[in-house]
Design an enzyme around this catalytic site. Structure first.
Site, mmCIF file in Angstrom:
data_model
loop_
_atom_site.group_PDB
_atom_site.id
_atom_site.type_symbol
_atom_site.label_atom_id
_atom_site.label_comp_id
_atom_site.label_asym_id
_atom_site.label_seq_id
_atom_site.Cartn_x
_atom_site.Cartn_y
_atom_site.Cartn_z
ATOM 1 C CD GLU A 446 -3.228 0.696 2.005
ATOM 2 O OE1 GLU A 446 -4.097 1.448 2.034
ATOM 3 O OE2 GLU A 446 -3.316 -0.618 2.458
ATOM 4 C CD GLU A 717 -4.862 -0.355 8.748
ATOM 5 O OE1 GLU A 717 -5.635 -0.002 7.795
ATOM 6 O OE2 GLU A 717 -4.172 -1.246 8.611
#
Length: 942
Positions: A446, A717
C-alpha cells in the site's frame, strides 16, 4: 539578542527549488525588547551586502512580519542570492542576522540535453556514464538531473548528495521533478559521471489495480541530466545527456518499492552499450518541491533471536521505515536472503500482514567482504530475518531510518511513562510515514498517501515537526490530481489509479492548507491552494445538487470505528451515518473556503461560500435533528460532531447523552477516523476533562495504552491490531505503523500542556464563568495557555518552537494539593493564561509578573517567563456516588471499599453504566440513603 531560524519559503538555504516568489521568515530570542517594531531585508549576489550593489533593499518596514514577509524582485536562473534581515525592537535594539543564501534552478531555461534510455530487455539496472574532462579550474558546478523511475548519481565512484529515492513520488503524467546538486568540490579532477537507475514508483509494481500496478507511467528507464560548469575564466560548459553517453549494466537485477531488491555480485561485467534517445515523459519537468529524504537515525539491533522455528531474527527494538547496511563476507555464490516484519508470532518471524509485498533483499556474494545497502526500495520494519550468513552477529547490521526533512519543533514529557511511550510511538509513526508522501503505512502493498489519514493527523504532525514544506508538496500533488478530475479529490494522492472519492478524505484539500495557515501565519499557502480548495467544494456542490447526491454516494465515514452493528472484528465502517458526516464536512469545507476568500480579499467569493456553508449547516440541522435538538444518530462520533459544530438546539441534552454513551461502554471509546481526532478536544470544551484523561490513560482495549502495554513502538491501524495475547487479529488490513490515531497528541499539546491556538474566538469550558476572549492570531503570535491538571498524570512539561518562537508550558504537583505552573512567551508574541483551579485572591499579588494584567480571571502576558505555585481549589475527587459503577469497579481499592456497602455481585452487568445513586434509586433494598452518604464521604478520599 539573536536572530535565528532564517528561512526562504520555509526552507533553510534552499538549492534548486521551484521558486516563483520569495517569502522570508525569521525568529528573535534573547532581546531586551518585547516586540519587533520594524525590519528590513537585503538581497544581493555577494556575501558582502554592505559594499556590493544590492538586488533588493526593502528599507525598514514596520509591516514586515517575521512569520512571512514577501519580497518581490526578479529572479534569474542558475543564480545564488545572499540575504540578511535587520530587526529593530521596542527597546531600541538593532541587530543584523548572519548571511543566508538561496539558489535558483534552471527556471524557464531550455534544456540543451536529451532524454536517454537503454535496451529494456535486460533485467539488470543500467548505469548511464559520461567521461568528464575539465577545461580549466572549476569555479562552480551544478548537476540538474531527473532519472525515472529512481536514480542515484556517482562521480568517480563517490555518491552525489545524501538523498534517497529521488526524484520522489508524484503523478508522473502531471509533473516530474528534477534535483540540483552542488558538484563544485567533486570536480577537482577529471572523472566519470555515473547515474544508476531503478524502477521505483514510475515503472515498478505499485498500487491496487492488478496488472496496471506494473509500469503505470512507463516501461523504460529514462534519464535527463545537465552538468553545468562555470570556470574561473568565465566560460560556461554544459555537459548534457545525449547520444555520446554509454550504458553499463549494474548488478541490481530487480528493484521494487513493495518487493525489495535483488543484487548479484557474481554477474560478469557487462559490455558498454550505446544509449538510446527516447520520448520525454508526458508531464512537464519542473524544479523540485519535495524536501530531501535522507538517513536520520542509525538503529542497532537490541537482540539476535533464534526462534522456535530455528530462524535467526534481529530485533531492532523500534519499528521504523528505511533501509539497512549489513556487513557480509560469505563464499562466492552464497545467497543471502533478508526479510523484514513488524511483529513476531509465537516467537517466530512473521510478515503475513504485508499481504503481497515480499519486502525482502536477496544478495548473491562474490566472496569479497563488504557492506551492502539497498538502492531503490525501503522497508517498514522492526524485525529482520536473515538466511545465508554463517556467523551472523547483531553488530554487523544497522537499520537506517529514511524520511523527509521535518525538523522537530515540539517536545512533551508527562509524569506517566506509558503516555510518554505513546508520544514516542506517535513521533516514530510520523517519521515512518513521512517519506516524501504522508503515507498510511510503510510496509505492506500500500504505502499510499491516503488523504483522510493525512488530514486527521496534520495538526499533530505540525505540533511535533516543521511540516510546512513537506505538506506544501503534498498539496501541490493534490491540486494536480484535482486538475484532471474537475475538482474531485481522489482518496489517494498521488492517485495511482485510485478514482474513489470520500468526504473527510477529500476535505483534506481545505483542512490541511487552513491548518498550515493557522500554524505558520503565511497566507502564501492559501494563495497557492485557493483554486484547489474552491474546486473541491464546487465538486461537492455539483454532486449534491442532484437530489442530495453527496450524502448518497459511498463515503468511508467513521472508518474503523467499533460501533457498527455488524462485522465484529473485521468491521471497517463505523456506526455513524456516512451521509450525516459527509453533509457536516461539506459545510465545514465551504466555511474554510469562505474564510480563505476573505483573507485573500475576494469578498464576493467569501460571501458566496459562506452562504453555502450556512445553508448546509441549516440543512444538517433540519435533516438530522428533531425539533427539540435530539440527534438522529446515537453514537459517540455523531454527538461529538454535534457539539463541535453546535448543531443542536439543546447542547446540554447532547452532552448528557454523550456522557451516557461513554458510561454504557464502560468509559471506552467506540470511535474511528472521524470521531477519534476530535473526541478529547470536544470533551475538554465541554468541561469533561476527567473523561478525556480517562480515555487517554485507559490501558485496556480499546485505547492508546492498550497497544503500548503490548509492546507497540508505533501506532496501530486498528484498536485491536493485536489481541491481548499478542496475536495479529487480521491479515486482510492490519498495519502496526499507521499514524492516524496518533492525533491524540494534538490534544496533549493543546489541553494537557495548554498551548492552544484556535481559529475561532476562544471558547471557555462549560464549567467556567470566564467569557470568550479575542480572536486567535495565525502563526502562534498569540496563544491561550489553559493547562488541564491531572493528578493521575502528575506533571506535564512541553515546549513548542512555533513559527513565532518557542512557547513553554509546564505544571507539576508537589503534593496532593499544591501545583506549580510555568509558562514562557517568545519575543513578539502575547498570551492569555487561564490558571486551573486557582483562588482568584492570588491575582492580587502584583509582585508576581504573571498577575500584572489580569482581567476577568485571565492573565494577559507579553514576552517573558512566568511561574506560580498555589494550592488548587475545586478539584473534585475522582470518585463519588455520582460516579458510574463501572469506573468504581475498575479501581481495585475502590471496588473493595464499596463492597461492604453495596452487593456489587448482584447488580447485572448491563446496569454498571448507572451511578451508585441511581442504583440505589432503581434497585430497592440494595443500599440506603444513609449508606450512600457514608459511602460518598469514603469515595471522596480516593
Amino acid at each position: 539578542m539573536e536572530i535565528y531560524n532564517l528561512r526562504v519559503n520555509h526552507l533553510k538555504n534552499p538549492l534548486g527549488y521551484k521558486m516563483e516568489k520569495t517569502v522570508f521568515s525569521w525568529k528573535v530570542r534573547g532581546s531586551k525588547g518585547k516586540q519587533q517594531v520594524s525590519a528590513k531585508i537585503r538581497v544581493g549576489y555577494s556575501k558582502d551586502l554592505v559594499n556590493c550593489p544590492l538586488v533588493k533593499d526593502t528599507g525598514f518596514d514596520p509591516t514586515a512580519s517575521s512569520l512571512a514577509y514577501p519580497v518581490v524582485f526578479p529572479l534569474k536562473p542558475y543564480t545564488r542570492y545572499y540575504w540578511d534581515v535587520t530587526v529593530k525592537t521596542d527597546a531600541g535594539e538593532e541587530l543584523t542576522s548572519p548571511i543566508q543564501w538561496f539558489e535558483t534552478a534552471k527556471m524557464e531555461e531550455h534544456w540543451s540535453s536529451k532524454w536517454i534510455t537503454c535496451d529494456k530487455s535486460s533485467t539488470r539496472s543500467p548505469y548511464f556514464e559520461k567521461d568528464i574532462k575539465m577545461e580549466n579550474t572549476v569555479k562552480k558546478a551544478r548537476l540538474y538531473i531527473c532519472g525515472l523511475g529512481l536514480y542515484e548519481g556517482y562521480y568517480n565512484g563517490h555518491r552525489i548528495g545524501d538523498e534517497y529515492l529521488t526524484p520522489y513520488c508524484n503523478d508522473y503524467n502531471e509533473w516530474v521533478q528534477y534535483q540540483t546538486y552542488d558538484m563544485t568540490e567533486m570536480l577537482k579532477n577529471d572523472g566519470k559521471l555515473t547515474i544508476l537507475l531503478g524502477d521505483g514508483w514510475y515503472k515498478g509494481r505499485f498500487g491496487f489495480e492488478g496488472a496496471e500496478e506494473l509500469s503505470r507511467y512507463g516501461d523504460e528507464w529514462k534519464l535527463l541530466a545537465e552538468l553545468r560548469i562555470e570556470y574561473i575564466d568565465g566560460k560556461v560548459e554544459v555537459i548534457g545527456t545525449d547520444e555520446s553517453w554509454q550504458v553499463q549494466r549494474s548488478n541490481v537485477t530487480f528493484s521494487n518499492i513493495y518487493d525489495g531488491e535483488h543484487v548479484d555480485d557474481t554477474l560478469p561485467e557487462s559490455d558498454s552499450e550505446p544509449v538510446l534517445l527516447c520520448e520525454a515523459p508526458k508531464a512537464q519537468i519542473t524544479a523540485r518541491i519535495s524536501t530531501p529524504v535522507t538517513i536520520h537515525e542509525k538503529i542497532t539491533p537490541v537482540e539476535l533471536i533464534q526462534t522456535p522455528a530455528g530462524e535467526l531474527v534481529l530485533d531492532l527494538g523500534q519499528e521504523f521505515s528505511g533501509i539497512f547496511k549489513l556487513r557480509v563476507k560469505e563464499p562466492y555464490g552464497s545467497r543471502i536472503h533478508i526479510q523484514t516484519g513488524e511483529v513476531l508470532q509465537q516467537g517466530n518471524f512473521y510478515n503475513g500482514n504485508l499481504r503481497t509485498a515480499k519486502s525482502e533483499y536477496i544478495y548473491t556474494s562474490d566472496g569479497i567482504e563488504k557492506e551492502i545497502i539497498p538502492h531503490f526500495t525501503f522497508f517498514g520494519y522492526r524485525y529482520v530475518k536473515i538466511q545465508g550468513i554463517s556467523n551472523l552477529k547483531k553488530e554487523d547490521f544497522t537499520g537506517l531510518a529514511l524520511y523527509s526533512e521535518i525538523p522537530p519543533v515540539g517536545e512533551i514529557v508527562t509524569g506517566n511513562d506509558l503516555v510518554n511511550k505513546l508520544i514516542s510511538n506517535v513521533r516514530w509513526g510520523m517519521k515512518g510515514n513521512f517519506l516524501d508522501v504522508p503515507t498510511d503505512c510503510p510496509q505492506r502493498d500500500e504505502r499510499m498517501g491516503w488523504t483522510g489519514d493525512a488530514q486527521v493527523f496534520a495538526a499533530t504532525a505540525t505540533y511535533l515537526s516543521d511540516t510546512y514544506a513537506f505538506y506544501r508538496k503534498y498539496l501541490y500533488d493534490l491540486a494536480k490530481e484535482q486538475s484532471i478530475r474537475e475538482g474531485k479529490v481522489p482518496n489517494v494522492v498521488p492517485a495511482f489509479g485510485m478514482e474513489g472519492c470520500s468526504s473527510v478524505w477529500g476535505d483534506a484539500a481545505c483542512i490541511i492548507p487552513w491548518n498550515l495557515y493557522m500554524f505558520y501565519g503565511d497566507k502564501a499557502i492559501l494563495e497557492e491552494q485557493f483554486t484547489s480548495m474552491k474546486s473541491w467544494v464546487d465538486y461537492i456542490r455539483k454532486v449534491d445538487d442532484e437530489k442530495d447526491g453527496w450524502s448518497s454516494v459511498f463515503h468511508y465515514g467513521d472508518w474503523l470505528a467499533l460501533d457498527h452493528p455488524v462485522g465484529k472484528d473485521e468491521r471497517m465502517l463505523g456506526g455513524t451515518d456516512e451521509g450525516f458526516i459527509a453533509d457536516v464536512y461539506y459545510a465545514v469545507s465551504a466555511g474554510i473556503v469562505a474564510k480563505t476568500a476573505k483573507i485573500l480579499g475576494f469578498e464576493e467569493e467569501a460571501e458566496f461560500y459562506k452562504k453555502i456553508s450556512d445553508n448546509q449547516f441549516t440543512k444538517v440541522k433540519d435533516s438530522y435533528f428533531s425539533k427539540t435538538g435530539r440527534c438522529c444518530f446515537r453514537t459517540q462520533t455523531a454527538l461529538l460532531l454535534t457539539l463541535k459544530y453546535h448543531l443542536s438546539s439543546d447542547e446540554e441534552k447532547i452532552r448528557e447523552t454523550l456522557i451516557g454513551l461513554f458510561n454504557e461502554s464502560r468509559g471506552k471509546l467506540q470511535t474511528g477516523f472521524v470521531g477519534t481526532p476530535i473526541m478529547c478536544h470536544v470533551l475538554s470544551e465541554q468541561g469533561l476533562n476527567d473523561l478525556a484523561y480517562h480515555l487517554l490513560t485507559n490501558e485496556e482495549f480499546p485505547g492508546w495504552l492498550y497497544e503500548v502495554k503490548l509492546g507497540a513502538t508505533t501506532i496501530w491501524e486498528r484498536w485491536n491490531s493485536l489481541d491481548e495475547n499478542g496475536n495479529i487479529s487480521s491479515t486482510g488490513m492490519n498495519s502496526l505503523n499507521h499514524y492516524s490515531y496518533g492525533s491524540i497528541v494534538e490534544w496533549i499539546f493543546r489541553h494537557s500542556a495548554g498551548i492552544n491556538i484556535d481559529e475561532e474566538p476562544f471558547r471557555v469550558s462549560a464549567n467556567r464563568d470566564i467569557l470568550a476572549i479575542d480572536d486567535a492570531v495565525p502563526g502562534f503570535r498569540q496563544v491561550v495557555f489553559e493547562p488541564v491538571l491531572s493528578r493521575e498524570l502528575g506533571s506535564v512539561q512541553a515546549s513548542y518552537n512555533s513559527a513565532a518562537g518557542v512557547y513553554e508550558s509546564a505544571w507539576s504537583f508537589s503534593d496532593e494539593n499544591q501545583v506549580t505552573v510555568k509558562v514562557s512567551v517568545p519575543f513578539g508574541c502575547r498570551a492569555k493564561l487561564i490558571l486551573p483551579q486557582i483562588d482568584r485572591k492570588l491575582f492580587n499579588d502584583k509582585q508576581n509578573p504573571m498577575f500584572s494584567d489580569v482581567r476577568e480571571g485571565v492573565c494577559y502576558l507579553e514576552s517573558g517567563e512566568y511561574c506560580v505555585s498555589y494550592n488548587v481549589i475545586d478539584m473534585a475527587s475522582k470518585y463519588s456516588i455520582d460516579s458510574p459503577l463501572w469506573s468504581l469497579l475498575d479501581n481495585k481499592e475502590v471496588r473493595e471499599a464499596i463492597a461492604g456497602f453495596v452487593p456489587i455481585d448482584k447488580i447485572p452487568e448491563q446496569f454498571t453504566f448507572l451511578t451508585l445513586y441511581q442504583i440505589g434509586e432503581k434497585f430497592a433494598g440494595v443500599t440506603s440513603r444513609k449508606q450512600l452518604d457514608s459511602l460518598d464521604k469514603l469515595l471522596n478520599q480516593y
